[in-house]
Write a protein that holds these residues in place. Structure first.
Motif, PDB file in Angstrom:
ATOM      1  N   LEU A 249       0.830  -1.218  -0.103  1.00 54.75           N
ATOM      2  CA  LEU A 249      -0.037  -0.120  -0.120  1.00 54.75           C
ATOM      3  C   LEU A 249       1.054   1.317  -0.028  1.00 54.75           C
ATOM      4  N   THR A 250       1.914   1.323  -1.054  1.00 53.31           N
ATOM      5  CA  THR A 250       2.816   2.202  -1.057  1.00 53.31           C
ATOM      6  C   THR A 250       2.337   3.058  -2.283  1.00 53.31           C
TER       7      THR A 250
ATOM      8  N   GLU B 273      -9.693  -4.942  -1.244  1.00 53.70           N
ATOM      9  CA  GLU B 273     -10.526  -4.407  -0.035  1.00 53.70           C
ATOM     10  C   GLU B 273      -9.665  -3.528   0.948  1.00 53.70           C
ATOM     11  N   VAL B 274      -8.471  -3.972   1.266  1.00 51.24           N
ATOM     12  CA  VAL B 274      -7.601  -3.111   2.037  1.00 51.24           C
ATOM     13  C   VAL B 274      -7.251  -1.943   1.822  1.00 51.24           C
ATOM     14  N   PHE B 275      -7.360  -1.679   0.798  1.00 49.60           N
ATOM     15  CA  PHE B 275      -7.114  -0.309   0.228  1.00 49.60           C
ATOM     16  C   PHE B 275      -8.063   0.566   0.802  1.00 49.60           C
TER      17      PHE B 275
ATOM     18  N   ILE C 146      -2.203   3.691   4.573  1.00 50.70           N
ATOM     19  CA  ILE C 146      -1.428   3.827   3.193  1.00 50.70           C
ATOM     20  C   ILE C 146      -0.230   4.542   3.418  1.00 50.70           C
ATOM     21  N   ASN C 147       0.709   4.197   2.771  1.00 55.44           N
ATOM     22  CA  ASN C 147       2.021   4.883   2.923  1.00 55.44           C
ATOM     23  C   ASN C 147       2.250   5.661   1.621  1.00 55.44           C
ATOM     24  N   LEU C 148       2.228   7.094   1.853  1.00 59.06           N
ATOM     25  CA  LEU C 148       2.200   7.967   0.672  1.00 59.06           C
ATOM     26  C   LEU C 148       3.621   8.716   0.724  1.00 59.06           C
ATOM     27  N   VAL C 149       4.445   8.439  -0.457  1.00 53.36           N
ATOM     28  CA  VAL C 149       5.700   8.936  -0.617  1.00 53.36           C
ATOM     29  C   VAL C 149       5.738   9.920  -1.183  1.00 53.36           C
ATOM     30  N   ILE C 150       6.004  11.435  -0.360  1.00 48.61           N
ATOM     31  CA  ILE C 150       5.710  12.756  -1.386  1.00 48.61           C
ATOM     32  C   ILE C 150       7.228  13.309  -1.264  1.00 48.61           C
ATOM     33  N   ASP C 151       7.568  13.570  -2.327  1.00 44.56           N
ATOM     34  CA  ASP C 151       8.999  13.901  -2.456  1.00 44.56           C
ATOM     35  C   ASP C 151      10.182  13.217  -1.661  1.00 44.56           C
TER      36      ASP C 151
ATOM     37  N   ILE D 198      -4.913   7.463   5.654  1.00 46.36           N
ATOM     38  CA  ILE D 198      -6.084   6.493   5.295  1.00 46.36           C
ATOM     39  C   ILE D 198      -6.975   6.978   4.234  1.00 46.36           C
ATOM     40  N   LEU D 199      -7.703   6.339   3.745  1.00 46.48           N
ATOM     41  CA  LEU D 199      -8.787   6.747   2.454  1.00 46.48           C
ATOM     42  C   LEU D 199      -9.844   7.189   3.044  1.00 46.48           C
ATOM     43  N   LYS D 200     -10.253   8.514   2.711  1.00 48.64           N
ATOM     44  CA  LYS D 200     -11.619   8.958   3.242  1.00 48.64           C
ATOM     45  C   LYS D 200     -12.660   9.218   2.308  1.00 48.64           C
TER      46      LYS D 200
END
Length: 225
Positions: free
Chosen positions: A6-7, A58-60, A65-70, A77-79
């Motif tokens: 989940l990256t 489903e787990v998404f 979730i690991n958001l890699v920004i720069d 988490i997804l909203k």
């Protein structure tokens, strides 16, 4: 438990507006936003196809979730997910930051087990009826479950399991139950088969045969003569 990665790698988006979003989508990019945890919202650009493939799992929708920004990782988490009205495409995503040590509110799916061997099904011929597909929970990030398991093995015909009957993982609370006893929603029940129920209704509604009175019988005899 799921092993999906989940990256998501994201870029900060500076070109804003509907026109800019349309241009992104035409190039298979997905506009998104990250907010929460007392920080300023950040507009992002994601790879649409990668995220769209993740959305099949489903787990998404329930896991961190690991958001890699720069090059910097942010837990979220997804909203909210917005989809195209008829194409199999995503149009926008909202993420909420996760702050370690603080409780988060999110929805997780409900998984039902032992349905075929449930007492009310196997021994009494009943039919399972699901009343909810997910529950809203409150917990610290380290206690976030992938799903809530509901075991219906001992459920009998005519019985219903409510939120208060669920066995929850450690550190997990149900948001609805914190609102009061009148929010103790039904989760699953075992009902009589519809054909059987319909037959019982028809029998109950069928008018009983009327016994003719003596005068009516006498009149019928004269007509017969």
């Amino acid at each position: 438990m799921s092993t999906i990665d989940l990256t998501i790698h994201a870029e900060i988006r500076t070109d804003m507006g509907k026109g800019a979003s349309r241009r992104l989508r035409r190039s298979d990019k997905l506009p998104a936003i990250l907010y929460g945890a007392g920080q300023e919202p950040v507009a992002l650009t994601l790879d649409h196809n990668k995220v769209n493939n993740m959305a099949d799992h489903e787990v998404f929708y329930s896991q961190i979730i690991n958001l890699v920004i720069d090059g910097e990782s942010h837990e979220a988490i997804l909203k909210d997910v917005q989809r195209h009205p008829f194409k199999p495409k995503l149009t926008h995503i909202d993420f909420q930051r996760v702050k370690r040590g603080e409780k988060l509110h999110t929805n997780v799916p409900v998984h039902f087990i032992n349905e075929e061997t449930a007492h009310g099904v196997k021994q009494e011929g009943g039919v399972i009826a699901h009343h909810i597909a997910q529950v809203e929970i409150k917990c610290r990030p380290r206690h976030l479950p992938e799903y809530i398991e509901v075991d219906v093995a001992n459920l009998k015909l005519g019985e219903t399991m409510h939120l208060s009957d669920l066995t929850l993982p450690e550190g997990v609370e149900l948001v609805e139950l914190s609102k009061g006893a009148d929010h103790d929603q039904a989760v699953v029940s075992i009902n009589a088969p519809r054909v059987e129920a319909a037959a019982e209704e028809e029998t109950a509604e069928e008018p009983s045969a009327e016994v003719p009175t003596a005068k009516e019988s006498e009149a019928e005899d004269k007509d017969a003569e």
